[in-house]
Design a protein around this motif. Sequence first.
Motif, PDB file in Angstrom:
ATOM      1  N   LYS A  90       0.835  -1.206   0.000  1.00 22.37           N
ATOM      2  CA  LYS A  90       0.000   0.000   0.000  1.00 22.37           C
ATOM      3  C   LYS A  90       0.869   1.256   0.000  1.00 22.37           C
ATOM      4  O   LYS A  90       0.554   2.244  -0.656  1.00 22.37           O
ATOM      5  N   LYS A  91       1.961   1.205   0.743  1.00 23.63           N
ATOM      6  CA  LYS A  91       2.869   2.357   0.804  1.00 23.63           C
ATOM      7  C   LYS A  91       3.587   2.571  -0.517  1.00 23.63           C
ATOM      8  O   LYS A  91       3.879   3.690  -0.915  1.00 23.63           O
ATOM      9  N   ILE A  92       3.861   1.464  -1.225  1.00 20.46           N
ATOM     10  CA  ILE A  92       4.553   1.537  -2.510  1.00 20.46           C
ATOM     11  C   ILE A  92       3.765   2.386  -3.495  1.00 20.46           C
ATOM     12  O   ILE A  92       4.293   3.250  -4.186  1.00 20.46           O
ATOM     13  N   TRP A  93       2.478   2.121  -3.562  1.00 22.49           N
ATOM     14  CA  TRP A  93       1.657   2.764  -4.596  1.00 22.49           C
ATOM     15  C   TRP A  93       1.219   4.165  -4.229  1.00 22.49           C
ATOM     16  O   TRP A  93       0.649   4.864  -5.057  1.00 22.49           O
ATOM     17  N   LYS A  94       1.467   4.607  -2.994  1.00 21.05           N
ATOM     18  CA  LYS A  94       1.034   5.930  -2.575  1.00 21.05           C
ATOM     19  C   LYS A  94       1.751   7.007  -3.389  1.00 21.05           C
ATOM     20  O   LYS A  94       2.966   7.109  -3.383  1.00 21.05           O
ATOM     21  N   GLY A  95       0.998   7.805  -4.119  1.00 19.35           N
ATOM     22  CA  GLY A  95       1.553   8.897  -4.899  1.00 19.35           C
ATOM     23  C   GLY A  95       2.225   8.485  -6.197  1.00 19.35           C
ATOM     24  O   GLY A  95       2.842   9.301  -6.864  1.00 19.35           O
ATOM     25  N   VAL A  96       2.117   7.208  -6.567  1.00 23.90           N
ATOM     26  CA  VAL A  96       2.758   6.724  -7.795  1.00 23.90           C
ATOM     27  C   VAL A  96       1.799   6.874  -8.969  1.00 23.90           C
ATOM     28  O   VAL A  96       0.633   6.514  -8.880  1.00 23.90           O
ATOM     29  N   ARG A  97       2.270   7.392 -10.086  1.00 20.82           N
ATOM     30  CA  ARG A  97       1.423   7.669 -11.249  1.00 20.82           C
ATOM     31  C   ARG A  97       1.281   6.463 -12.177  1.00 20.82           C
ATOM     32  O   ARG A  97       0.561   6.511 -13.151  1.00 20.82           O
ATOM     33  N   GLY A  98       1.994   5.398 -11.885  1.00 21.01           N
ATOM     34  CA  GLY A  98       1.970   4.257 -12.797  1.00 21.01           C
ATOM     35  C   GLY A  98       3.209   4.213 -13.676  1.00 21.01           C
ATOM     36  O   GLY A  98       3.235   3.518 -14.679  1.00 21.01           O
ATOM     37  N   ASP A  99       4.242   4.983 -13.302  1.00 25.89           N
ATOM     38  CA  ASP A  99       5.493   4.949 -14.040  1.00 25.89           C
ATOM     39  C   ASP A  99       6.261   3.673 -13.696  1.00 25.89           C
ATOM     40  O   ASP A  99       6.012   3.035 -12.679  1.00 25.89           O
ATOM     41  N   TYR A 100       7.216   3.343 -14.547  1.00 29.93           N
ATOM     42  CA  TYR A 100       8.095   2.217 -14.294  1.00 29.93           C
ATOM     43  C   TYR A 100       9.538   2.662 -14.472  1.00 29.93           C
ATOM     44  O   TYR A 100       9.820   3.724 -15.031  1.00 29.93           O
ATOM     45  N   TYR A 101      10.451   1.835 -13.972  1.00 27.95           N
ATOM     46  CA  TYR A 101      11.877   2.140 -14.071  1.00 27.95           C
ATOM     47  C   TYR A 101      12.648   0.894 -14.483  1.00 27.95           C
ATOM     48  O   TYR A 101      12.397  -0.198 -13.972  1.00 27.95           O
ATOM     49  N   MET A 102      13.577   1.072 -15.427  1.00 26.23           N
ATOM     50  CA  MET A 102      14.552   0.026 -15.720  1.00 26.23           C
ATOM     51  C   MET A 102      15.668   0.160 -14.680  1.00 26.23           C
ATOM     52  O   MET A 102      16.281   1.212 -14.573  1.00 26.23           O
ATOM     53  N   TYR A 103      15.920  -0.884 -13.947  1.00 20.69           N
ATOM     54  CA  TYR A 103      17.034  -0.896 -13.009  1.00 20.69           C
ATOM     55  C   TYR A 103      18.167  -1.671 -13.679  1.00 20.69           C
ATOM     56  O   TYR A 103      18.129  -2.887 -13.773  1.00 20.69           O
TER      57      TYR A 103
END
Length: 233
Positions: A90-103
């Motif tokens: 739940k904390k992960i998705w807080k304020g996240v727009r649905g972007d992704y990242y290549m690590y």
Amino acid sequence: SLFHIIKQKTINISKRDIETFLKSQKEISVRKPRVKQEHRKFVTTVKRAGIVSGDLVHIRPEDQPSEYLPSRQQHEKDTEYKPGDDVDVKKIWKGVRGDYYMYNVVDLYTSYLVTEIVSTKNENVVAKATKTLLARMNKALGVPVREMQLDQGTEFNKSVKDLKLKGVRVRRMVTNALVEAKNAQLQRTYYTIVAQKKAGFMSSIKQSVIIANNTRSRKLGMTPNEAVALLKK
């Protein structure tokens, strides 16, 4: 010429006086040989595998075709976060727009690349991805990773703590040319594959990594895959 001009208006001036005056003047211009260029060597030279550099590359939804990126719920299901991972979903998705990242993590000696997709810069999620990436790199190289270079971002804070506990040296860098060049190469390849509309999101990422590891490096004179094979041999 100067003596001729002056003698018309002045008496008791000799040509010798004029010559003495002219010889005492500084040169209008002085020619000097070109300054020898200094060829600076790299401060550090990597002579064996096991020193890696990691970085995140932003993937924005507006740069992708409509509905190309997986939903948060689907990514959460595919990633299989477990309670033992110390990850609050739940904390992960807080304020996240649905972007992704290549690590992306690159071995500095062979230029070999491994990549994971994370959906947030949450340090717990990034730390889990760091653990996965290093395990894959260890297996690919056949030697353990002994040093990891990361930038100053707070998303790497937990990764740094975990790495130090495992005896891996960590260097916090301002910039790192190799991983940034690898990031740019991977992005170009990825968006070319996306434009062709022949594969889904994860398939495009995997194909981009395969192409990157099979691209000949001018520094190495071979591909990263060939370098790793030679290293193991």
